[in-house]
Motif scaffolding. Structure first.
Motif, PDB file in Angstrom:
ATOM      1  N   LEU A 391       0.828  -1.204   0.000  1.00  0.00           N
ATOM      2  CA  LEU A 391       0.000   0.000   0.000  1.00  0.00           C
ATOM      3  C   LEU A 391       0.865   1.257   0.000  1.00  0.00           C
ATOM      4  N   CYS A 392       1.895   1.274   0.835  1.00  0.00           N
ATOM      5  CA  CYS A 392       2.784   2.452   0.910  1.00  0.00           C
ATOM      6  C   CYS A 392       3.472   2.722  -0.422  1.00  0.00           C
ATOM      7  N   ASP A 393       3.757   1.665  -1.173  1.00  0.00           N
ATOM      8  CA  ASP A 393       4.388   1.842  -2.484  1.00  0.00           C
ATOM      9  C   ASP A 393       3.485   2.570  -3.465  1.00  0.00           C
ATOM     10  N   GLU A 394       2.178   2.624  -3.167  1.00  0.00           N
ATOM     11  CA  GLU A 394       1.223   3.270  -4.074  1.00  0.00           C
ATOM     12  C   GLU A 394       0.891   4.706  -3.659  1.00  0.00           C
ATOM     13  N   PHE A 395       1.514   5.219  -2.598  1.00  0.00           N
ATOM     14  CA  PHE A 395       1.159   6.553  -2.109  1.00  0.00           C
ATOM     15  C   PHE A 395       1.353   7.634  -3.175  1.00  0.00           C
ATOM     16  N   GLY A 396       2.453   7.559  -3.921  1.00  0.00           N
ATOM     17  CA  GLY A 396       2.730   8.554  -4.952  1.00  0.00           C
ATOM     18  C   GLY A 396       2.716   9.965  -4.390  1.00  0.00           C
ATOM     19  N   PRO A 397       2.017  10.910  -5.050  1.00  0.00           N
ATOM     20  CA  PRO A 397       1.989  12.303  -4.578  1.00  0.00           C
ATOM     21  C   PRO A 397       1.409  12.460  -3.175  1.00  0.00           C
ATOM     22  N   LEU A 398       0.575  11.488  -2.738  1.00  0.00           N
ATOM     23  CA  LEU A 398      -0.007  11.588  -1.398  1.00  0.00           C
ATOM     24  C   LEU A 398       1.048  11.503  -0.299  1.00  0.00           C
ATOM     25  N   SER A 399       2.221  10.972  -0.646  1.00  0.00           N
ATOM     26  CA  SER A 399       3.268  10.805   0.376  1.00  0.00           C
ATOM     27  C   SER A 399       3.720  12.141   0.946  1.00  0.00           C
ATOM     28  N   ARG A 400       3.408  13.241   0.256  1.00  0.00           N
ATOM     29  CA  ARG A 400       3.794  14.558   0.765  1.00  0.00           C
ATOM     30  C   ARG A 400       2.832  15.061   1.846  1.00  0.00           C
ATOM     31  N   ASP A 401       1.670  14.416   1.991  1.00  0.00           N
ATOM     32  CA  ASP A 401       0.726  14.770   3.046  1.00  0.00           C
ATOM     33  C   ASP A 401       1.268  14.240   4.380  1.00  0.00           C
ATOM     34  N   HIS A 402       1.305  15.093   5.417  1.00  0.00           N
ATOM     35  CA  HIS A 402       1.954  14.690   6.667  1.00  0.00           C
ATOM     36  C   HIS A 402       1.246  13.501   7.313  1.00  0.00           C
ATOM     37  N   ARG A 403      -0.075  13.373   7.096  1.00  0.00           N
ATOM     38  CA  ARG A 403      -0.796  12.234   7.674  1.00  0.00           C
ATOM     39  C   ARG A 403      -0.377  10.925   6.997  1.00  0.00           C
ATOM     40  N   MET A 404      -0.190  10.992   5.687  1.00  0.00           N
ATOM     41  CA  MET A 404       0.260   9.806   4.960  1.00  0.00           C
ATOM     42  C   MET A 404       1.696   9.467   5.336  1.00  0.00           C
ATOM     43  N   ALA A 405       2.508  10.491   5.528  1.00  0.00           N
ATOM     44  CA  ALA A 405       3.899  10.266   5.944  1.00  0.00           C
ATOM     45  C   ALA A 405       3.944   9.567   7.300  1.00  0.00           C
ATOM     46  N   GLU A 406       3.057   9.967   8.207  1.00  0.00           N
ATOM     47  CA  GLU A 406       3.009   9.316   9.522  1.00  0.00           C
ATOM     48  C   GLU A 406       2.577   7.856   9.394  1.00  0.00           C
ATOM     49  N   LEU A 407       1.568   7.612   8.536  1.00  0.00           N
ATOM     50  CA  LEU A 407       1.140   6.234   8.310  1.00  0.00           C
ATOM     51  C   LEU A 407       2.283   5.408   7.727  1.00  0.00           C
ATOM     52  N   GLY A 408       2.996   5.971   6.747  1.00  0.00           N
ATOM     53  CA  GLY A 408       4.130   5.261   6.155  1.00  0.00           C
ATOM     54  C   GLY A 408       5.194   4.941   7.180  1.00  0.00           C
ATOM     55  N   ALA A 409       5.438   5.871   8.116  1.00  0.00           N
ATOM     56  CA  ALA A 409       6.448   5.636   9.157  1.00  0.00           C
ATOM     57  C   ALA A 409       5.997   4.515  10.095  1.00  0.00           C
ATOM     58  N   GLU A 410       4.701   4.472  10.403  1.00  0.00           N
ATOM     59  CA  GLU A 410       4.200   3.405  11.274  1.00  0.00           C
ATOM     60  C   GLU A 410       4.330   2.039  10.595  1.00  0.00           C
ATOM     61  N   VAL A 411       4.034   2.008   9.300  1.00  0.00           N
ATOM     62  CA  VAL A 411       4.162   0.746   8.569  1.00  0.00           C
ATOM     63  C   VAL A 411       5.625   0.308   8.508  1.00  0.00           C
ATOM     64  N   ALA A 412       6.517   1.267   8.242  1.00  0.00           N
ATOM     65  CA  ALA A 412       7.947   0.937   8.156  1.00  0.00           C
ATOM     66  C   ALA A 412       8.479   0.388   9.480  1.00  0.00           C
ATOM     67  N   ALA A 413       7.867   0.816  10.592  1.00  0.00           N
ATOM     68  CA  ALA A 413       8.342   0.389  11.904  1.00  0.00           C
ATOM     69  C   ALA A 413       7.824  -1.001  12.300  1.00  0.00           C
ATOM     70  N   LEU A 414       6.869  -1.550  11.528  1.00  0.00           N
ATOM     71  CA  LEU A 414       6.337  -2.851  11.862  1.00  0.00           C
ATOM     72  C   LEU A 414       7.389  -3.932  11.675  1.00  0.00           C
ATOM     73  N   ASN A 415       7.417  -4.869  12.567  1.00  0.00           N
ATOM     74  CA  ASN A 415       8.358  -5.979  12.475  1.00  0.00           C
ATOM     75  C   ASN A 415       7.685  -7.161  11.803  1.00  0.00           C
ATOM     76  N   THR A 416       8.416  -7.832  10.931  1.00  0.00           N
ATOM     77  CA  THR A 416       7.925  -9.077  10.359  1.00  0.00           C
ATOM     78  C   THR A 416       8.488 -10.225  11.165  1.00  0.00           C
ATOM     79  N   PRO A 417       7.731 -11.346  11.249  1.00  0.00           N
ATOM     80  CA  PRO A 417       8.189 -12.476  12.048  1.00  0.00           C
ATOM     81  C   PRO A 417       9.510 -13.028  11.554  1.00  0.00           C
TER      82      PRO A 417
END
Length: 417
Positions: A391-417
């Motif tokens: 999903l984050c790979d599809e953000f495109g121009p939306l990635s400049r929105d601070h709310r989307m940036a925060e969501l992207g940071a939360e996803v990046a911080a998730l740990n995979t098993p």
């Protein structure tokens, strides 16, 4: 900023950049992780696409950027060795073995047609224990927690097979069942090579046992490995073989309908709406089967997920209005159903967030995306994490929105098993 950072800054997903340059998505992932460097013939096109000079490209590709390599590995959703060439060859070899075994059991005319298409492009105790393990797996928040039990059960089953006298078919059925569960645990943890190996073993043992439904289900699960890497044409080939095997199986089971449901996903990935709709209609036939058509173990397709499956396919095909209506209904139905898995709910929420991204609606994307993040944290599901990273790979121009940036940071911080 490394290569992955520059790509995201320009709004490209790994797949989009790969398509622009005419390479495989995994190649982009290996460039970003520093495992390989672009060939001389690829460097100029890559620099032009990223809007940098060749000297600046060298800086982006610098192998000393360890943080970028780790981040790129996270974004690709692979474990550290999954993109290596030998692992890719291994997965392809396993896929070929699984299909060739199926072809050997089919009538000559069917096998020839399928081969041409591929070129184009006490046993009762084990059965009860396996059913119990599938239930534990389905209800577990963290799927990886089931692995030690599966491993111990496989050891015990191997010992029983070694000492078996007479008819070993029931034990072989139990082994094929258990290998599929082992593959599911690995797949949820994004360990694709281990998952592919388990599904191939399940297919091989099913072939020896003459268990066509088990065999077909192993190939269906194997197809998910291809689709997780956007190899939809290969998945469609695998599923075509599974369809033929299911036709030779038990007509009271829902194997054929499950194959059709997964075929719909492959067709959606190929952009074929008509084929997708036809496959979904075939999957709907599960509602006319007798009670017990899904055994709750290696075959769990009972039609209860058809609404969310249909909604997810509409998202893939860009039919957003149809997708949203269907997915909202699925979410409401799920709220009334006891014991719905975090993984399933997380997938529906991610699809609803994806609709927001495609509509350039950050409020919808963030609302559903953050709820899916919470479920991913609670369940440690690698599957939900992978969906969120896609999903984050599809953000495109939306990635400049601070709310989307925060969501992207939360996803990046998730740990995979």
């Amino acid at each position: 900023m490394g290569l992955a950072g520059r790509r995201r800054e320009l709004g490209y997903s790994q797949e989009q950049l790969a398509q622009t340059l005419g390479v495989d998505r995994t190649t982009v992932g290996r460039w970003e992780s520093g495992r390989i460097a672009p060939q001389p013939t690829q460097r100029r096109g890559l620099a032009a696409t990223l809007g940098v000079s060749l000297q600046e490209l060298d800086a982006l590709l610098s192998p000393s950027r360890t943080a970028d390599r780790k981040e790129a590995t996270k974004q690709s959703g692979d474990h550290p060795s999954a993109g290596d060439l030998d692992e890719m060859i291994r997965r392809e070899f396993l896929r070929i073995l699984a299909i060739s075994g199926a072809l050997a059991a089919l009538p000559a005319d069917e096998a020839e047609a399928l081969t041409a298409g591929i070129r184009r492009g006490a046993p009762a105790d084990f059965d009860r224990m396996n059913r119990h393990l599938w239930q534990v797996y389905q209800l577990a928040r963290s799927k990886g927690a089931v692995y030690p039990i599966v491993r111990d059960q496989l050891t015990t089953l191997n010992q029983a097979l070694a000492g078996s006298r007479g008819n070993a078919q029931p034990l072989l059925n139990a082994a094929a069942d258990l290998f599929q569960l082992a593959g599911e645990v690995a797949f949820d943890a994004n360990r694709y090579s281990d998952a592919a190996a388990s599904y191939m073993l399940a297919a091989s043992v099913s072939k020896d046992a003459g268990a066509y439904d088990l065999w077909a289900c192993a190939l269906v699960r194997h197809a998910y490995v291809d689709m997780s890497e956007h190899r939809h044409r290969q998945a469609a080939q695998m599923l075509g073989v599974a369809e033929k095997l299911a036709e030779r199986g038990d007509r009271t089971l829902s194997t054929r309908q499950w194959v059709a449901s997964v075929q719909a996903e492959a067709y959606a990935g190929l952009g074929d709406l008509d084929a997708c709709e036809r496959a979904l209609d075939r999957a709907e036939e599960v509602r006319h089967l007798p009670e017990g058509s899904a055994n709750g173990g290696w075959l769990r397709f009972d039609g209860s997920r058809l609404a969310e499956e249909r909604g997810a396919r509409y998202v893939q095909l860009g039919r957003l209005d149809l997708a949203e209506i269907t997915l909202r209904e699925a979410l409401q139905q799920a709220a009334l159903a006891p014991g719905q898995s975090f993984r399933r709910r997380g997938a529906v929420l991610t699809d609803l967030a994806a609709i927001g991204v495609k509509r350039r609606d950050p409020e919808q994307a963030v609302a559903y995306g953050k709820e899916a993040v919470e479920l991913a944290r609670a369940s440690s599901s690698g599957y939900v994490v992978r969906r969120l990273r896609d999903l984050c790979d599809e953000f495109g121009p939306l990635s400049r929105d601070h709310r989307m940036a925060e969501l992207g940071a939360e996803v990046a911080a998730l740990n995979t098993p």
